[in-house]
Design a protein around this motif. Structure first.
Motif, mmCIF file in Angstrom:
data_model
loop_
_atom_site.group_PDB
_atom_site.id
_atom_site.type_symbol
_atom_site.label_atom_id
_atom_site.label_comp_id
_atom_site.label_asym_id
_atom_site.label_seq_id
_atom_site.Cartn_x
_atom_site.Cartn_y
_atom_site.Cartn_z
ATOM 1 N N VAL A 56 -35.362 22.251 4.925
ATOM 2 C CA VAL A 56 -35.760 21.750 3.611
ATOM 3 C C VAL A 56 -37.265 21.510 3.695
ATOM 4 N N ILE A 57 -38.025 22.260 2.913
ATOM 5 C CA ILE A 57 -39.484 22.215 2.996
ATOM 6 C C ILE A 57 -40.027 21.439 1.802
ATOM 7 N N VAL A 58 -40.767 20.376 2.096
ATOM 8 C CA VAL A 58 -41.324 19.527 1.051
ATOM 9 C C VAL A 58 -42.844 19.532 1.172
ATOM 10 N N ASP A 59 -43.493 20.107 0.169
ATOM 11 C CA ASP A 59 -44.954 20.110 0.068
ATOM 12 C C ASP A 59 -45.297 19.062 -0.984
ATOM 13 N N ALA A 60 -45.804 17.918 -0.550
ATOM 14 C CA ALA A 60 -45.969 16.769 -1.442
ATOM 15 C C ALA A 60 -47.443 16.401 -1.600
ATOM 16 N N LYS A 61 -47.779 15.927 -2.801
ATOM 17 C CA LYS A 61 -49.175 15.588 -3.111
ATOM 18 C C LYS A 61 -49.201 14.281 -3.898
ATOM 19 N N SER A 62 -50.061 13.362 -3.475
ATOM 20 C CA SER A 62 -50.118 12.035 -4.102
ATOM 21 C C SER A 62 -51.532 11.699 -4.534
ATOM 22 N N GLY A 63 -51.611 10.948 -5.629
ATOM 23 C CA GLY A 63 -52.890 10.393 -6.044
ATOM 24 C C GLY A 63 -53.391 9.345 -5.063
ATOM 25 N N VAL A 64 -54.658 9.001 -5.181
ATOM 26 C CA VAL A 64 -55.333 8.173 -4.179
ATOM 27 C C VAL A 64 -54.790 6.743 -4.144
ATOM 28 N N HIS B 214 -62.764 7.341 -0.172
ATOM 29 C CA HIS B 214 -63.974 7.181 -0.963
ATOM 30 C C HIS B 214 -64.110 8.333 -1.954
ATOM 31 N N PHE B 215 -64.757 8.069 -3.076
ATOM 32 C CA PHE B 215 -64.904 9.065 -4.132
ATOM 33 C C PHE B 215 -65.471 10.378 -3.597
ATOM 34 N N VAL B 216 -66.526 10.303 -2.792
ATOM 35 C CA VAL B 216 -67.181 11.530 -2.343
ATOM 36 C C VAL B 216 -66.313 12.320 -1.364
ATOM 37 N N GLU B 217 -65.342 11.671 -0.735
ATOM 38 C CA GLU B 217 -64.430 12.375 0.161
ATOM 39 C C GLU B 217 -63.290 13.031 -0.609
ATOM 40 N N VAL B 218 -62.874 12.402 -1.689
ATOM 41 C CA VAL B 218 -61.700 12.864 -2.422
ATOM 42 C C VAL B 218 -62.056 13.858 -3.520
ATOM 43 N N TYR B 219 -63.147 13.592 -4.244
ATOM 44 C CA TYR B 219 -63.475 14.404 -5.410
ATOM 45 C C TYR B 219 -63.708 15.863 -5.025
ATOM 46 N N GLY B 220 -63.077 16.774 -5.767
ATOM 47 C CA GLY B 220 -63.241 18.196 -5.513
ATOM 48 C C GLY B 220 -62.588 18.674 -4.235
ATOM 49 N N ASN B 221 -61.668 17.889 -3.697
ATOM 50 C CA ASN B 221 -61.065 18.227 -2.411
ATOM 51 C C ASN B 221 -59.545 18.089 -2.513
ATOM 52 N N LEU B 222 -58.828 18.696 -1.601
ATOM 53 C CA LEU B 222 -57.383 18.534 -1.450
ATOM 54 C C LEU B 222 -57.101 18.525 0.037
ATOM 55 N N THR B 223 -56.537 17.398 0.525
ATOM 56 C CA THR B 223 -56.473 17.172 1.958
ATOM 57 C C THR B 223 -55.053 16.926 2.434
ATOM 58 N N PRO B 224 -54.534 17.774 3.342
ATOM 59 C CA PRO B 224 -53.280 17.413 3.994
ATOM 60 C C PRO B 224 -53.531 16.326 5.033
ATOM 61 N N TYR B 225 -52.548 15.492 5.272
ATOM 62 C CA TYR B 225 -52.718 14.438 6.265
ATOM 63 C C TYR B 225 -51.374 14.127 6.913
ATOM 64 N N LYS B 226 -51.441 13.598 8.124
ATOM 65 C CA LYS B 226 -50.242 13.238 8.881
ATOM 66 C C LYS B 226 -49.218 14.363 8.828
ATOM 67 N N THR B 227 -49.679 15.553 9.173
ATOM 68 C CA THR B 227 -48.832 16.739 9.121
ATOM 69 C C THR B 227 -47.874 16.785 10.313
ATOM 70 N N GLY B 228 -46.941 17.699 10.256
ATOM 71 C CA GLY B 228 -45.913 17.757 11.295
ATOM 72 C C GLY B 228 -44.862 16.693 11.033
ATOM 73 N N ARG B 229 -44.607 15.850 12.010
ATOM 74 C CA ARG B 229 -43.633 14.762 11.840
ATOM 75 C C ARG B 229 -44.312 13.405 12.026
ATOM 76 N N LYS B 230 -45.542 13.295 11.535
ATOM 77 C CA LYS B 230 -46.309 12.074 11.742
ATOM 78 C C LYS B 230 -46.175 11.066 10.600
ATOM 79 N N HIS B 231 -45.865 11.528 9.399
ATOM 80 C CA HIS B 231 -45.848 10.595 8.277
ATOM 81 C C HIS B 231 -44.628 9.685 8.362
ATOM 82 N N ARG B 232 -44.857 8.404 8.109
ATOM 83 C CA ARG B 232 -43.794 7.405 8.286
ATOM 84 C C ARG B 232 -42.607 7.617 7.356
ATOM 85 N N HIS B 233 -42.822 8.269 6.253
ATOM 86 C CA HIS B 233 -41.720 8.464 5.309
ATOM 87 C C HIS B 233 -40.741 9.547 5.740
#
Length: 334
Positions: free
Chosen positions: A167-175, A187-206
């Motif tokens: 079961v493949i879940v590609d999820a995206k959340s607001g800041v 921070h605004f300058v890090e987020v604006y105009g960007n799309l960032t994956p994070y805690k990939t693999g099996r790292k995310h607590r959820h």
């Protein structure tokens, strides 16, 4: 006023806490008695004549129920104090969500201080409302698990997934999903105009929370592959879920399965076949919007969308509140 249920909110100045204040003020059977904040103490709580107080100054017995919009670890301490005082609890953190102290230690890196609290029902009403009714404490789900589980539930409940396929879940959340405390990557300058994956693999607590609840429904599903991303928007959460069906189901039947399953769920909206759910279908609302896209005869894309601060946190907490006290489930929500 005396017959209203007295509610205190810990962490009331955080993003989820602010939404909880706003929603509870609409409820005809609630009287807000305090809201805590370590950083905003002394400031007025919006839309009220109350001021934020430091958490250590809150008198927990002044409330009939407390909402905990606190970080994990801190919530368990207040939940224990509240329940010992006969005060009900709705926890928006992770401290009441997982079933065992071992799972909590695995995903949060802490020993749970009060493992007996882990018997609280999981606060996703569309799946678990019978266990929420009348209970003294609820562990409200995270925003990613809420959106993912509602997107998967009809297929899980009918055991229609291929257990050999992921079961493949590609999820995206607001800041706002990252909380109000400032962090370098939000921070605004890090987020604006960007799309960032994070805690990939099996790292995310959820991941552990989603798998736990999937396996309560059925063991006939494949492994979870979950990747969260940070969207350059304030709020909203989208889970694009890719599944493989087993021979009991074909992709052309999935949409009708969902419309039938959620027909009586006022806070879940299944969009017409051919429509794609977008953030605008759910942001600043209290429901989950779902679209179904058949890809091949055995493969389906499910797009599940919520407001991460509403159905992913505060409005779900209020939905649980209504069940706990026997009110109409959607009171003050629609």
């Amino acid at each position: 006023m005396s017959d209203k249920i007295r509610v205190g909110i810990y962490g009331a100045a955080g993003y989820a806490g602010q939404d909880m204040v706003e929603l509870m003020l609409r409820h005809p059977n609630i009287r807000l008695v305090f809201g805590t904040s370590s950083t905003d103490a002394g400031e007025f709580i919006p839309y009220t004549d109350l001021r934020y107080i430091p958490p250590e100054e809150a008198i927990i017995e002044d409330a009939d129920l407390v909402v905990l919009a606190l970080p994990h670890g801190a919530s368990a301490q207040v939940a224990k104090q509240a329940l010992d005082a006969g005060v009900r609890v709705i926890d928006l953190s992770a401290d009441l969500r997982l079933d065992t102290p071992e799972a909590y230690k695995t995903w949060y890196g802490l020993d749970h201080p009060y493992p007996e609290l882990l018997n609280a029902p999981y606060g996703l009403p569309e799946i678990n409302r019978d266990n929420i009714r009348g209970t003294l404490a609820v562990g409200a789900p995270g925003c990613y698990p809420t959106t993912t589980l509602l997107g998967l539930y009809p297929l899980l409940a009918t055991e229609a997934l291929d257990p050999g396929a992921p079961v493949i879940v590609d999820a995206k959340s607001g800041v706002t999903g990252a909380g109000r405390s400032p962090k370098a990557n939000t921070h605004f300058v890090e987020v604006y105009g960007n799309l960032t994956p994070y805690k990939t693999g099996r790292k995310h607590r959820h991941v552990g929370e989603i798998e736990q609840e999937m396996h309560k429904i059925t063991t006939q599903c494949g492994p979870l592959i979950f990747t969260p991303h940070l969207l350059p928007v304030a709020r909203g959460l989208m889970a694009s879920i890719y599944v493989t069906l087993n021979p009991t189901m074909t992709s052309d039947r999935v949409h009708s399965l969902y419309t039938n399953h959620y027909a009586d769920e006022p806070l879940v909206k299944v969009l017409p076949l051919g429509a794609d759910a977008t953030l605008r279908d759910a942001v600043l609302s209290n429901h989950c919007a779902i679209s179904i896209t058949p890809v091949t005869e055995t493969h389906v894309l499910i797009t599940s969308v919520t407001d991460n601060l509403r159905k992913g946190a505060s409005s779900q907490g209020l939905q649980c509140f209504n069940l706990m006290y026997g009110f109409e489930e959607t009171l003050a929500l629609i």
